[in-house]
Design an enzyme around this catalytic site. Structure first.
Site, short mmCIF file in Angstrom:
data_model
loop_
_atom_site.label_atom_id
_atom_site.label_comp_id
_atom_site.label_asym_id
_atom_site.label_seq_id
_atom_site.Cartn_x
_atom_site.Cartn_y
_atom_site.Cartn_z
N SER A 1 0.83 -1.15 0.08
CA SER A 1 0.06 0.05 -0.09
C SER A 1 0.69 1.29 -0.20
CB SER A 1 -0.94 -0.07 1.07
OG SER A 1 -1.95 -0.93 0.94
N LYS B 1 -8.48 -5.82 11.30
CA LYS B 1 -9.72 -5.25 10.61
C LYS B 1 -10.86 -5.39 11.32
CE LYS B 1 -8.13 -6.31 5.94
NZ LYS B 1 -8.49 -6.93 4.38
N ASN C 1 -11.32 -1.99 6.26
CA ASN C 1 -9.91 -1.74 5.87
C ASN C 1 -9.88 -0.43 5.52
OD1 ASN C 1 -11.54 -1.63 3.43
ND2 ASN C 1 -9.82 -2.19 2.29
N ASP D 1 -12.99 -4.08 0.47
CA ASP D 1 -12.26 -5.04 -0.13
C ASP D 1 -13.51 -5.74 -1.01
OD1 ASP D 1 -9.85 -5.06 1.08
OD2 ASP D 1 -10.85 -6.19 2.91
N ALA E 1 -14.07 -19.84 3.59
CA ALA E 1 -15.02 -19.48 4.28
C ALA E 1 -14.54 -18.45 5.46
CB ALA E 1 -15.93 -20.59 4.93
N GLY E 2 -13.40 -17.88 5.17
CA GLY E 2 -12.78 -17.06 6.21
C GLY E 2 -13.03 -15.58 5.98
N ARG F 1 -13.27 -26.61 3.48
CA ARG F 1 -12.73 -27.98 4.07
C ARG F 1 -13.69 -28.09 5.36
NH1 ARG F 1 -6.95 -27.39 6.55
NH2 ARG F 1 -8.06 -25.65 7.78
N LYS G 1 -18.29 -24.33 8.77
CA LYS G 1 -18.05 -22.87 8.72
C LYS G 1 -18.62 -22.20 7.48
CE LYS G 1 -14.00 -20.40 9.44
NZ LYS G 1 -12.53 -20.11 9.37
N ILE H 1 -7.65 -15.02 -5.06
CA ILE H 1 -7.27 -13.60 -4.48
C ILE H 1 -6.00 -13.30 -4.13
CG2 ILE H 1 -9.76 -13.32 -3.90
CD1 ILE H 1 -8.46 -13.45 -0.77
#
Ligand code: ATR
Length: 276
Positions: free
Chosen positions: A17, A66, A87, A102, A128-129, A152, A156, A219
């Site tokens: 950044s 965040k 963010n 984001d 799924a985070g 996985r 979640k 990503i």
């Protein structure tokens, strides 16, 4: 007077950044300084108060702050609240307002690299985070309906879908199920850290059953081409790495701070140059 901006995180040396934002301030003739701040979790509240006191105009927030920064801000934008992560912080009337660029950054990158309108396509999100959540919720908030989540831990993925306030038609599935039914998706979005440097050969699933004209988006941008994207290309799909999402989340932050639109291509070029 020179305006102050920055990015806070732990660690922060790796952040692209500062070079990206500083270049645009200079190119657009805005007198500003953008600084990387290494802030530990235990110092986060003091850091926010300090930035308020010294007149910082805005800053980006990266891992691991965040979510934990949210109670220390004066206002949280509704989308950031739903996502549960900020963010971008903007000083407005001496208050710090928190946003999440984001997910919208991701959409802008998809529009730039794939197509303008993909509302009616069917998508698979792998993971799924936090990143998956920002992308999933933002896509649904913009009217996309058919997005499955493969993870996985299926529980979640199910939680992410159950917690989502936007209307959609989503299934939580295992990575094996995703792999077996891949032909139904026009868009595949990889949001986990699988395949990130230095684990270059790792991939979350096989693309054997992919549609030929599918679009595969990862990503990750270090490396520029993950094993997943390499396989996608070999199977004839179009691909995109995470550089566009990173650039557009930054461009949207820049716009909120200055009211000016920076040059996304120029931002992308300087990041590529620095990553070698
Ligand atoms: P972030 O906030 O950066 O998105 P995160 O919250 O740690 O990261 O989420 C990581 C995601 O990658 C999760 O979906 C995780 O799967 P689980 O929910 O089952 O833990 C997924 N992930 C990470 N490493 C993985 C691996 N080796 N195999 C499969 N999934 C993995």
């Amino acid at each position: 007077m020179i305006k102050l901006y920055g990015v806070i995180g732990d660690p922060i040396v790796q952040s692209m950044s500062p070079v990206m934002q500083s270049q645009e301030f200079e190119k657009l003739d805005i007198e500003a300084h953008y600084h990387p701040f290494h802030i530990l979790g235990k110092d986060l509240h003091d850091a926010v108060k300090g930035m308020k006191a010294i007149g910082v105009e805005g800053f980006n927030v990266t891992s691991p702050h965040k979510t934990t920064i949210m109670p220390f801000l004066d206002y949280i934008d509704p989308l950031a609240k739903v996502i549960g992560a900020v963010n971008t912080v903007v000083r407005i009337n001496d208050e710090f307002h928190g946003y999440n660029t984001d997910g919208i950054g991701y959409i802008k990158a998809l529009q730039a690299d794939w197509k303008e309108d993909f509302k009616n396509e069917k998508a698979l999100i792998i993971g799924a985070g936090g990143a998956a959540k920002a992308i999933f919720y933002t896509l649904l908030s913009k009217g996309m309906k058919n997005i499955d989540i493969g993870n996985r831990s299926v529980d979640k993925a199910k939680q992410l879908i159950d917690d989502c306030p936007y209307e959609g038609n989503s299934n939580a599935i295992s990575l094996k199920e995703a792999e077996e039914n891949l032909e139904q998706y026009q868009l595949i979005i990889q949001t986990t850290s699988i395949g990130m440097y230095p684990n270059l050969s790792e991939s979350p699933l096989s693309l054997e059953n992919i549609q030929q004209d599918a679009f595969v988006s990862d990503i990750i941008y270090n490396p520029f081409e993950t094993a997943l994207l390499k396989e996608a290309k070999e199977r004839g799909a179009k691909t995109q790495n995470g550089l566009g999402m990173f650039v557009y989340q930054g461009a949207l932050a820049f716009e909120k701070w200055t009211g000016q639109t920076p040059d996304a291509n120029r931002m992308s070029e300087i990041v590529m140059k620095h990553l070698g």
